[in-house]
Design an enzyme around this catalytic site. Structure first.
Site, PDB file in Angstrom:
ATOM      1  N   ASP A  77      59.815 110.259  57.223  1.00  0.00           N
ATOM      2  CA  ASP A  77      61.036 109.557  56.837  1.00  0.00           C
ATOM      3  C   ASP A  77      60.762 108.392  55.880  1.00  0.00           C
ATOM      4  O   ASP A  77      61.672 107.660  55.517  1.00  0.00           O
ATOM      5  CB  ASP A  77      61.768 109.066  58.094  1.00  0.00           C
ATOM      6  CG  ASP A  77      63.271 109.024  57.921  1.00  0.00           C
ATOM      7  OD1 ASP A  77      63.786 109.695  57.001  1.00  0.00           O
ATOM      8  OD2 ASP A  77      63.934 108.295  58.691  1.00  0.00           O
ATOM      9  N   GLU A  87      69.792 104.654  60.089  1.00  0.00           N
ATOM     10  CA  GLU A  87      69.032 103.424  59.813  1.00  0.00           C
ATOM     11  C   GLU A  87      68.618 103.309  58.349  1.00  0.00           C
ATOM     12  O   GLU A  87      68.456 102.207  57.837  1.00  0.00           O
ATOM     13  CB  GLU A  87      67.812 103.367  60.720  1.00  0.00           C
ATOM     14  CG  GLU A  87      66.565 104.119  60.234  1.00  0.00           C
ATOM     15  CD  GLU A  87      66.762 105.642  60.125  1.00  0.00           C
ATOM     16  OE1 GLU A  87      67.693 106.167  60.771  1.00  0.00           O
ATOM     17  OE2 GLU A  87      66.007 106.287  59.372  1.00  0.00           O
ATOM     18  N   LYS A 127      63.363 104.564  50.588  1.00  0.00           N
ATOM     19  CA  LYS A 127      63.469 104.411  52.043  1.00  0.00           C
ATOM     20  C   LYS A 127      62.091 104.630  52.646  1.00  0.00           C
ATOM     21  O   LYS A 127      61.482 105.679  52.460  1.00  0.00           O
ATOM     22  CB  LYS A 127      64.469 105.427  52.607  1.00  0.00           C
ATOM     23  CG  LYS A 127      64.448 105.551  54.142  1.00  0.00           C
ATOM     24  CD  LYS A 127      65.482 106.545  54.670  1.00  0.00           C
ATOM     25  CE  LYS A 127      65.321 106.783  56.175  1.00  0.00           C
ATOM     26  NZ  LYS A 127      66.321 107.729  56.734  1.00  0.00           N
ATOM     27  N   LYS A 135      66.950 110.596  68.843  1.00  0.00           N
ATOM     28  CA  LYS A 135      67.041 111.982  68.383  1.00  0.00           C
ATOM     29  C   LYS A 135      66.587 112.935  69.486  1.00  0.00           C
ATOM     30  O   LYS A 135      65.797 112.559  70.341  1.00  0.00           O
ATOM     31  CB  LYS A 135      66.106 112.182  67.179  1.00  0.00           C
ATOM     32  CG  LYS A 135      66.568 111.538  65.897  1.00  0.00           C
ATOM     33  CD  LYS A 135      65.589 111.829  64.769  1.00  0.00           C
ATOM     34  CE  LYS A 135      66.040 111.176  63.476  1.00  0.00           C
ATOM     35  NZ  LYS A 135      67.317 111.719  62.958  1.00  0.00           N
ATOM     36  N   ARG A 183      70.177 103.831  55.557  1.00  0.00           N
ATOM     37  CA  ARG A 183      71.140 103.124  54.705  1.00  0.00           C
ATOM     38  C   ARG A 183      71.118 101.623  54.964  1.00  0.00           C
ATOM     39  O   ARG A 183      71.404 100.821  54.071  1.00  0.00           O
ATOM     40  CB  ARG A 183      72.537 103.729  54.881  1.00  0.00           C
ATOM     41  CG  ARG A 183      73.111 103.616  56.245  1.00  0.00           C
ATOM     42  CD  ARG A 183      74.242 104.608  56.497  1.00  0.00           C
ATOM     43  NE  ARG A 183      73.747 105.962  56.785  1.00  0.00           N
ATOM     44  CZ  ARG A 183      74.533 107.000  57.072  1.00  0.00           C
ATOM     45  NH1 ARG A 183      75.858 106.858  57.090  1.00  0.00           N
ATOM     46  NH2 ARG A 183      74.007 108.171  57.330  1.00  0.00           N
ATOM     47  N   ASP A 210      61.099 107.700  62.376  1.00  0.00           N
ATOM     48  CA  ASP A 210      62.508 107.554  62.749  1.00  0.00           C
ATOM     49  C   ASP A 210      62.774 108.307  64.059  1.00  0.00           C
ATOM     50  O   ASP A 210      63.044 109.501  64.055  1.00  0.00           O
ATOM     51  CB  ASP A 210      63.398 108.098  61.621  1.00  0.00           C
ATOM     52  CG  ASP A 210      64.883 107.999  61.979  1.00  0.00           C
ATOM     53  OD1 ASP A 210      65.223 107.264  62.941  1.00  0.00           O
ATOM     54  OD2 ASP A 210      65.698 108.643  61.289  1.00  0.00           O
ATOM     55  N   ASP A 260      70.689 105.614  64.520  1.00  0.00           N
ATOM     56  CA  ASP A 260      69.953 106.655  63.803  1.00  0.00           C
ATOM     57  C   ASP A 260      70.366 106.731  62.323  1.00  0.00           C
ATOM     58  O   ASP A 260      69.729 107.431  61.534  1.00  0.00           O
ATOM     59  CB  ASP A 260      70.165 108.009  64.496  1.00  0.00           C
ATOM     60  CG  ASP A 260      69.158 109.050  64.041  1.00  0.00           C
ATOM     61  OD1 ASP A 260      68.149 108.667  63.416  1.00  0.00           O
ATOM     62  OD2 ASP A 260      69.376 110.244  64.326  1.00  0.00           O
TER      63      ASP A 260
HETATM   64  N1  BES Z   1      65.969 110.420  58.669  1.00  0.00           N
HETATM   65  C1  BES Z   1      67.221 110.968  59.049  1.00  0.00           C
HETATM   66  C2  BES Z   1      67.683 112.107  58.141  1.00  0.00           C
HETATM   67  C3  BES Z   1      66.861 113.356  58.157  1.00  0.00           C
HETATM   68  C4  BES Z   1      67.259 114.422  58.946  1.00  0.00           C
HETATM   69  C5  BES Z   1      65.754 113.508  57.365  1.00  0.00           C
HETATM   70  C6  BES Z   1      66.530 115.598  58.937  1.00  0.00           C
HETATM   71  C7  BES Z   1      65.023 114.680  57.364  1.00  0.00           C
HETATM   72  C8  BES Z   1      65.418 115.731  58.145  1.00  0.00           C
HETATM   73  C9  BES Z   1      68.276 109.887  59.049  1.00  0.00           C
HETATM   74  O1  BES Z   1      67.828 108.612  59.347  1.00  0.00           O
HETATM   75  C10 BES Z   1      69.266 110.257  60.110  1.00  0.00           C
HETATM   76  O2  BES Z   1      68.882 110.241  61.242  1.00  0.00           O
HETATM   77  N2  BES Z   1      70.481 110.559  59.710  1.00  0.00           N
HETATM   78  C11 BES Z   1      71.465 110.946  60.638  1.00  0.00           C
HETATM   79  C12 BES Z   1      72.761 110.247  60.249  1.00  0.00           C
HETATM   80  C13 BES Z   1      73.839 110.343  61.283  1.00  0.00           C
HETATM   81  C14 BES Z   1      73.442 109.547  62.509  1.00  0.00           C
HETATM   82  C15 BES Z   1      75.102 109.823  60.685  1.00  0.00           C
HETATM   83  C16 BES Z   1      71.614 112.452  60.576  1.00  0.00           C
HETATM   84  O3  BES Z   1      71.447 113.032  59.513  1.00  0.00           O
HETATM   85  O4  BES Z   1      71.838 113.055  61.629  1.00  0.00           O
HETATM   86 ZN    ZN Z   2      65.899 108.211  58.950  1.00  0.00          ZN
HETATM   87 MN    MN Z   3      67.770 108.265  61.424  1.00  0.00          MN
END
Ligand code: BES
Ligand code: ZN
Ligand code: MN
Length: 494
Positions: free
Chosen positions: A283, A344, A260, A272, A346, A265, A342
């Site tokens: 990210d 994204e 990824k 966020k 996947r 992000d 968010d």
């Molecule tokens: N890049 C984030 C995940 C992440 C969170 C990495 C904290 C490092 C530290 C990912 O893209 C994300 O935002 N995931 C969301 C998914 C949710 C919207 C289902 C998350 O983990 O909140």
């Molecule tokens: Zn992300």
């Molecule tokens: Mn995200």
């Protein structure tokens, strides 16, 4: 750092480190380094200090001329590669603590260090050196005041000089690649973005014998990679998919590593909170890790058959950004409801996994991603999450993991979790119901894009790629977690 394996004790080193299981038995070395009289005195100081893992003592300070540090190597019967590398990290910490007020002379020329030990392991010095290299990395390019000191020469008293040299050559390339990955992750998103990663990789990797192929926006459009492109559409940064091939042995299983590469992000329209958003420059760590791994394998001329593919995009909110509720059609024809912009990673991985699976037909696909915050809820910062459709691949990953000390823990991928990502209007949606298990539903989403006959593993490094406090083998910031693990896996496979 220049590492020299030698059979004598140099007299002109500034710091001498003696690592012992039983510190009271450091006598031999002490005698050689500082003479009988001092040795007696020091060993009487040491006599009631037993092995204590990584506990260090400054036992001799000869003004500006010489320092001697004795450090505990832990219990004799618990020694393995991971513990010796950690010892290397502890040695580095002891040296740098002890050198807080190191003289200007030494700071300027770098410090020459001699290490000896009684560790019962054929290649302890190569692993100690590797631990020191990993631990000594700092990212200070934007600071006027640079790191306190550097180790210019590391001398190790070795009994297997040729063996150690040969192994350290390999480990050195791996450390360099871990640091390549750390640099990519530490750099801010205005410096490392899709284009700069493409430029860096295309110029640096060709020399290593890695074939690099770049897919730009138009090619990805033609291929139908709309899940990835949807994420990119809010940003002014051009998106890319990079495919690196390193093949020296067609007869071994082809392994595809997929990363990824979201260079920033923001969350997109599902933006966020501003707290810690800056961390989202990291990210792209998954892509950094797979690129670092293939770089190390090529530098070491490992016999293997490896593809590293990364999806490089920036996830931003704007008037052109993808909206929650949009439906996109991925490269394999799957329609996806984008419930949350968010989630994204996947979406990016879906297209890259499919593309690599179809184009290269690898026996194994391993994707690495900072995919979910939920993995931190489940496992904290110690273990990365492992998800897989194949027990044998998991076993191989876990044994590589116990070699390198990068801990991974398998979580379930039972089919029952898949119902959480059913969509009312498309084949699947990109987030679950929010009733827990968020890392698992994310993994189920990815699994949808893997053909049944492909062994697949997904490693969620969201909470292990970055550390806010020092770890045994890294200082604050990017850890490079996963590079050594993937190298070890591929090497054992060859
Ligand atoms: N890049 C984030 C995940 C992440 C969170 C990495 C904290 C490092 C530290 C990912 O893209 C994300 O935002 N995931 C969301 C998914 C949710 C919207 C289902 C998350 O983990 O909140
Ligand atoms: Zn992300
Ligand atoms: Mn995200």
């Amino acid at each position: 750092m220049n590492v020299i394996f030698c059979d004598t004790i140099p007299s002109d080193a500034y710091i001498y480190v003696i690592a012992n299981h039983d510190i009271s038995r450091a006598n031999d070395y002490l005698q050689k380094i500082c003479g009988d009289e001092y040795a007696k005195h020091i060993s009487s100081l040491c006599s009631d200090i037993k092995y204590k893992e990584h506990k260090a003592f400054d036992v001799y300070l000869d003004g500006d001329a010489k320092k001697i540090i004795v450090i505990g190597a832990g219990e004799k019967n618990k020694v393995n590669r991971a513990s010796i590398e950690k010892l290397g990290g502890a040695i580095y910490t002891a040296i740098s603590d002890s050198c807080g007020n190191i003289s200007k002379k030494h700071k300027e020329c770098g410090v020459k260090i001699f290490v000896s030990s009684d560790i019962d392991h054929p290649n302890s010095y190569a692993y100690i050196s590797s631990g020191i290299s990993l631990k000594s990395y700092v990212f200070d390019k934007y600071k006027k005041e640079k790191a306190k000191f550097t180790i210019s020469e590391l001398h190790c008293k070795s009994e297997n000089i040729d063996d150690d040299k040969c192994l350290y050559n390999k480990l050195g390339n791996i450390c360099e690649s871990v640091n390549f990955t750390r640099d990519l992750v530490n750099e801010p998103a205005n410096v490392v973005f899709p284009q700069t990663i493409v430029d860096k990789v295309t110029t640096e990797f060709n020399q290593l014998g890695i074939k690099v192929q770049v897919l730009g926006r138009q090619q990805m459009k033609d291929l139908g990679m709309n899940a990835l492109l949807g994420v990119a559409q809010g940003s002014s940064m051009e998106p890319y998919t990079l495919v690196c091939e390193y093949v020296t042995d067609e007869s071994v299983d082809k392994i595809a590593l997929v990363g990824k590469g979201v260079t920033f992000d923001s969350g997109g329209i599902s933006i966020k909170p501003s707290n810690n958003m800056a961390e989202m420059k990291g990210d792209m760590a998954g892509s950094g890790v797979v690129l670092g791994a293939i770089r190390a394998l090529a530098a070491n001329k490992t016999k293997c058959n490896v593809i590293a593919a990364v999806g490089l995009v920036e996830n931003m909110p704007s008037g052109t950004a993808q909206r929650p509720g949009d439906v996109v059609t991925a490269i394999d024809g799957t329609t996806i409801e984008v419930d949350n912009t968010d989630a994204e990673g996947r979406l990016v991985l879906a297209d890259v996994i499919s593309y690599v699976g179809k184009t290269y037909k690898p026996a194994v696909i391993i994707d690495v991603a900072t995919l979910t915050g939920a993995i931190g809820v489940a496992l904290g910062k110690e273990y990365a999450g492992l998800f897989s459709n194949d027990d044998d691949l998991c076993n191989r990953l876990c044994s590589a993991s116990s070699e390198t000390g990068e801990k991974i823990w398998r979580l379930p991928t039972h089919e029952a979790y898949a119902k959480d990502i059913k969509s009312n209007i498309a084949d699947i949606k990109n987030v679950g119901s929010g009733n827990g298990g968020g890392s698992i539903t994310a993994a189920k989403f990815l699994e949808h894009f893997v053909t049944k006959d492909t062994k697949w593993a997904h490693i969620d490094i969201a909470y292990t790629e970055w550390c806010t406090a020092d770890l045994s083998l890294s200082q604050r910031g990017a850890t490079g977690f996963g590079v050594r693990l993937l190298c070890e896996l591929v090497e054992k496979n060859s």
